[in-house]
Structures are given as structure tokens and as C-alpha cells.
Design an enzyme around this catalytic site. Structure first.
Site, PDB file in Angstrom:
ATOM      1  N   GLY A  11      57.109 -35.455   8.851  1.00  0.00           N
ATOM      2  CA  GLY A  11      55.895 -36.173   9.262  1.00  0.00           C
ATOM      3  C   GLY A  11      56.239 -37.342  10.169  1.00  0.00           C
ATOM      4  N   ARG A  72      58.100 -29.273  11.482  1.00  0.00           N
ATOM      5  CA  ARG A  72      58.729 -28.767  10.259  1.00  0.00           C
ATOM      6  C   ARG A  72      59.263 -27.393  10.645  1.00  0.00           C
ATOM      7  NH1 ARG A  72      56.937 -32.624   6.476  1.00  0.00           N
ATOM      8  NH2 ARG A  72      54.881 -33.434   6.992  1.00  0.00           N
ATOM      9  N   ASP A 103      62.920 -37.339   3.254  1.00  0.00           N
ATOM     10  CA  ASP A 103      63.816 -36.702   2.306  1.00  0.00           C
ATOM     11  C   ASP A 103      64.235 -35.283   2.756  1.00  0.00           C
ATOM     12  OD1 ASP A 103      64.983 -36.699  -0.404  1.00  0.00           O
ATOM     13  OD2 ASP A 103      63.568 -35.055  -0.714  1.00  0.00           O
ATOM     14  N   THR A 125      59.749 -42.106   7.362  1.00  0.00           N
ATOM     15  CA  THR A 125      58.622 -41.427   6.711  1.00  0.00           C
ATOM     16  C   THR A 125      57.704 -42.485   6.116  1.00  0.00           C
ATOM     17  OG1 THR A 125      57.946 -40.044   4.840  1.00  0.00           O
ATOM     18  CG2 THR A 125      60.074 -41.083   4.630  1.00  0.00           C
ATOM     19  N   ASP A 127      56.159 -42.091   3.463  1.00  0.00           N
ATOM     20  CA  ASP A 127      56.064 -41.824   2.017  1.00  0.00           C
ATOM     21  C   ASP A 127      56.881 -42.767   1.127  1.00  0.00           C
ATOM     22  OD1 ASP A 127      54.533 -39.717   2.844  1.00  0.00           O
ATOM     23  OD2 ASP A 127      56.069 -38.186   2.502  1.00  0.00           O
ATOM     24  N   ASP A 129      59.841 -42.238   0.030  1.00  0.00           N
ATOM     25  CA  ASP A 129      60.303 -41.354  -1.048  1.00  0.00           C
ATOM     26  C   ASP A 129      61.806 -41.144  -1.072  1.00  0.00           C
ATOM     27  OD1 ASP A 129      60.450 -39.923   1.284  1.00  0.00           O
ATOM     28  OD2 ASP A 129      59.541 -38.099   0.503  1.00  0.00           O
ATOM     29  N   ARG A 171      52.785 -37.614  -0.467  1.00  0.00           N
ATOM     30  CA  ARG A 171      53.305 -36.365  -1.055  1.00  0.00           C
ATOM     31  C   ARG A 171      53.636 -36.595  -2.538  1.00  0.00           C
ATOM     32  NH1 ARG A 171      57.382 -33.684   3.212  1.00  0.00           N
ATOM     33  NH2 ARG A 171      56.479 -31.705   2.644  1.00  0.00           N
TER      34      ARG A 171
HETATM   35  P1  ATP Z   1      57.905 -36.481   5.384  1.00  0.00           P
HETATM   36  O1  ATP Z   1      58.287 -37.058   4.051  1.00  0.00           O
HETATM   37  O2  ATP Z   1      57.385 -37.519   6.297  1.00  0.00           O
HETATM   38  O3  ATP Z   1      57.054 -35.288   5.327  1.00  0.00           O
HETATM   39  P2  ATP Z   1      60.357 -34.993   5.510  1.00  0.00           P
HETATM   40  O4  ATP Z   1      61.574 -35.142   6.322  1.00  0.00           O
HETATM   41  O5  ATP Z   1      60.529 -35.125   4.028  1.00  0.00           O
HETATM   42  O6  ATP Z   1      59.298 -36.019   6.076  1.00  0.00           O
HETATM   43  P3  ATP Z   1      59.991 -32.125   5.348  1.00  0.00           P
HETATM   44  O7  ATP Z   1      58.932 -31.248   5.849  1.00  0.00           O
HETATM   45  O8  ATP Z   1      60.330 -32.091   3.909  1.00  0.00           O
HETATM   46  O9  ATP Z   1      59.642 -33.586   5.841  1.00  0.00           O
HETATM   47  O10 ATP Z   1      61.356 -31.771   6.142  1.00  0.00           O
HETATM   48  C1  ATP Z   1      61.380 -31.660   7.553  1.00  0.00           C
HETATM   49  C2  ATP Z   1      62.223 -30.470   7.954  1.00  0.00           C
HETATM   50  O11 ATP Z   1      63.571 -30.662   7.496  1.00  0.00           O
HETATM   51  C3  ATP Z   1      61.797 -29.127   7.361  1.00  0.00           C
HETATM   52  O12 ATP Z   1      60.790 -28.489   8.066  1.00  0.00           O
HETATM   53  C4  ATP Z   1      63.093 -28.331   7.430  1.00  0.00           C
HETATM   54  O13 ATP Z   1      63.328 -27.815   8.707  1.00  0.00           O
HETATM   55  C5  ATP Z   1      64.137 -29.391   7.126  1.00  0.00           C
HETATM   56  N1  ATP Z   1      64.466 -29.359   5.683  1.00  0.00           N
HETATM   57  C6  ATP Z   1      63.713 -29.824   4.662  1.00  0.00           C
HETATM   58  N2  ATP Z   1      64.315 -29.591   3.471  1.00  0.00           N
HETATM   59  C7  ATP Z   1      65.469 -28.967   3.743  1.00  0.00           C
HETATM   60  C8  ATP Z   1      66.547 -28.487   2.954  1.00  0.00           C
HETATM   61  N3  ATP Z   1      66.559 -28.603   1.614  1.00  0.00           N
HETATM   62  N4  ATP Z   1      67.564 -27.876   3.585  1.00  0.00           N
HETATM   63  C9  ATP Z   1      67.572 -27.755   4.931  1.00  0.00           C
HETATM   64  N5  ATP Z   1      66.603 -28.206   5.733  1.00  0.00           N
HETATM   65  C10 ATP Z   1      65.560 -28.804   5.169  1.00  0.00           C
END
Ligand code: ATP
Length: 320
Positions: A11, A72, A103, A125, A127, A129, A171
Site C-alpha cells: 500500500g 502487490r 511487513d 506503510t 499500518d 504493523d 489491516r
Molecule cells: P501494506 O501494509 O501497506 O499493505 P505490505 O508491504 O505489507 O504493505 P503486502 O501486500 O503484504 O503489502 O506485500 C506487498 C508485496 O510484497 C506482495 O504483493 C508480494 O509481492 C510481496 N510479498 C508479501 N509477502 C511476501 C512473502 N511472504 N514472501 C515474498 N513476497 C511477499
């Protein structure tokens, strides 16, 4: 290290642009070439990579969103995707990468580091988190946006003697609701971290009404476990007071970053570049007690987040 890359993932969050700016300008200042990767891991897999100059990041410090865009990526979650991402980086001669994201993005960074790329993760982020930083980039701005909405909703809520349930993002993390609940004077905040009792919420609303309170604000975190519409119906049925939902949604993601978010973004990104320059192993960078610190990436992701119960309890004390 001569050539580094930077991407934003997950995000978007206010302050991501400030982080990109710091990576580009600090990187160049350290004699490195900096490449911007569009649309997070998805764009990396598609080779959407371009060299960036100091002027490419001019006039973005104060803007929300991310000039590199974000995404994503399902393809990247698979091992083949991670191998391909490393191959693309090698093709461009990029030895180190700064990942600005939450995360999930940091977990992706760990996977990529296992493919031989040095990855420095900066917590971007709204969040809040992640466990390895007191705050994440964008959180402060998002909470201030929620507070602005709470103040406005209070005005109209008082005028009509209504209860308003405000749904906020986060989230699986309740920090936006917790901080906005306490700073915004809500009757209560429903969080994923804490079980809640609708009767208790209704009691607080009615006690407030009985002593002449005109407005009642309930903050519901999106991950609390109860849908806002359902909560509104239950509160209305039990209190007999008109109750309305307000879902703030993507409003919370936009806007000019606050001083706190700009500083956090700039300082963590500058640290990421410093670590790449020094050829350090992959790290997660955060702010603890006002200090910018770097942690082993794998270890950082294993740390459990603490939930601030004192803050949570204080909401109830002040709403009495
Ligand atoms: P936000 O908290 O703002 O949504 P985020 O980084 O937690 O941000 P996610 O959608 O969880 O958002 O992760 C972003 C991208 O990172 C995912 O679409 C994926 O490509 C990659 N990703 C997430 N989790 C994993 C994982 N466990 N292993 C490998 N790649 C991952």
C-alpha cells in the site's frame, strides 16, 4: 557497491516519496548510480527500471503517493518469481536494493536477499504493523487525517445527537484505531488485538448521553473482526440512538506527509544507502526511541509486535 535500486511496494503511504528522494540523492552523493524500479516487485519482474538523477526527485518531498508507483505482486511470492527478480537485477548490474514497504514487502525483501541480492528494507506503510520500528512511514500522517475527520464528525454528531462509527484502516494492526481513538476522544476503539463487548460499548455511549454528552464516536479498525455496518445496527438497536457509519478508506492514504513522516522516511532511507555503501548484509531499518537502527532482516521479521494496553485502557478511562 556502484549501482543500487529502489522500489516502493504494498500500500502507498505518505512519506514514500521523501524516502525515494533520500535514496536517490544520498546514493549519488556516495558515488553510486541509483535506479528507480516502477510498480514494486511486479515492475521489477517486468524490468521497469530506469536510472534516476537528483532532479528526478525534485519537488516530491511534500507529496503523498509514490512517484515510482506501487503494486502487490503474486508472481513474486513464488520462488521462480524471486529467482527471476534477482536475474533482472543482475542484468542491470544492480547489486543492492532499497525496498520501501510494509511487513509483506519486507518478507519479500528477505526472500530476495536469499537469491544473493543485498536488500535494505525501509518501513513504508500507514499500518504501523512492523515490530522493528516504533513507527512506520505514513502512520503519523494517516492518524492525523483520521483525527481531522473525527473533529469534523464530532461537529455534526453533536448537532444531531448521533453516534458515529468510523472505520479506519490498518489491516491486521489496530494502531491507527488506537492512536486516533485516544487522541480523538472516542468512546472506544475496536482493535484486532483485543476482544470487545458490544454491551460495554453501548454502556459507555449511554453513560455519556446521560451526563449530557451530545456526540459519541466509536472507532472500528478494519481488522477488528466485526463489520462496521453490523456494529452500527447493533449499537443502534441496543442504545436506541441514531447511529451512522463513516468509512474513511483511501482518504487515509493520501495527503502531504507530516514532519514526523518526512524525517522518518529521510533518515531511514539515508541509513539504507549508508549500509549498501558499506556492503553490509541485508537489514530492516527502523526507529526505536528516536534512534535510527538496522536489524538483521530475518531476525527483525520474527519479533512479535507489542500492543500498548496502557493506551487502550486510557481510552476507556477518559470516555467515562
Ligand atoms: P501494506 O501494509 O501497506 O499493505 P505490505 O508491504 O505489507 O504493505 P503486502 O501486500 O503484504 O503489502 O506485500 C506487498 C508485496 O510484497 C506482495 O504483493 C508480494 O509481492 C510481496 N510479498 C508479501 N509477502 C511476501 C512473502 N511472504 N514472501 C515474498 N513476497 C511477499
Amino acid at each position: 557497491m556502484k549501482r543500487i535500486g529502489v522500489l516502493t511496494s504494498g500500500g502507498d503511504a505518505p512519506g514514500m516519496n521523501a524516502a525515494i528522494r533520500a535514496v536517490v540523492r544520498c546514493g549519488i552523493d556516495n558515488g553510486m548510480e541509483v535506479y528507480g524500479i516502477r510498480r514494486g516487485y511486479e515492475g521489477l519482474l517486468d524490468g521497469e527500471i530506469e536510472k534516476m538523477e537528483r532532479s528526478d526527485v525534485g519537488d516530491i518531498l511534500h507529496r503523498g503517493g509514490t512517484i515510482l508507483q506501487t503494486a502487490r505482486s503474486e508472481r513474486f511470492q513464488k520462488k521462480e518469481g524471486q529467482k527471476r527478480a534477482a536475474t533482472v537485477l543482475e542484468t542491470f548490474g544492480i547489486e543492492g536494493l532499497v525496498v520501501i514497504g510494509g511487513d509483506g514487502s519486507t518478507r519479500g525483501g528477505l526472500d530476495l536477499s536469499r537469491q544473493g541480492i543485498k536488500v535494505m528494507c525501509v518501513p513504508g506503510t500507514i499500518d504501523n504493523d512492523v515490530a522493528y520500528s516504533d513507527f512506520t512511514i505514513g502512520f503519523d500522517t494517516a492518524v492525523n487525517t483520521v483525527l481531522d475527520a473525527v473533529s469534523k464528525i464530532r461537529d455534526t454528531s453533536s448537532a444531531h445527537e448521533r453516534t458515529v462509527v468510523i472505520e479506519v484502516m490498518g489491516r491486521h494492526c489496530g494502531d491507527i484505531a488506537l492512536y486516533a481513538g485516544l487522541a480523538g476522544g472516542a468512546e472506544c476503539a475496536l482493535l484486532p488485538e483485543e476482544p470487545f463487548d458490544v454491551n460495554e460499548i453501548c454502556r459507555r455511549i449511554l453513560e455519556g448521553t446521560n451526563r449530557g454528552k451530545l456526540h459519541s464516536i466509536v472507532i472500528n479498525a478494519e481488522g477488528s473482526g466485526i463489520a462496521t455496518d453490523k456494529l452500527v445496527k447493533e449499537i443502534e438497536a441496543k442504545t436506541g440512538r441514531e447511529t451512522r457509519p463513516v468509512i474513511l478508506s483511501y482518504l487515509q492514504r493520501g495527503g502531504t506527509p507530516t514532519m514526523r513522516d518526512r524525517l522518518l522516511a529521510t533518515r531511514t532511507a539515508a541509513k539504507a544507502v549508508e549500509l549498501l555503501r558499506d556492503d553490509e548484509d541485508s537489514k530492516a531499518i527502523g526507529e526505536i526511541g528516536g534512534q535510527i537502527l538496522a536489524f538483521d532482516l530475518e531476525a527483525a521479521l520474527k519479533v512479535e509486535r507489542d500492543f500498548d494496553r496502557e493506551m487502550y485502557d486510557l481510552i476507556g478511562v477518559l470516555a467515562k
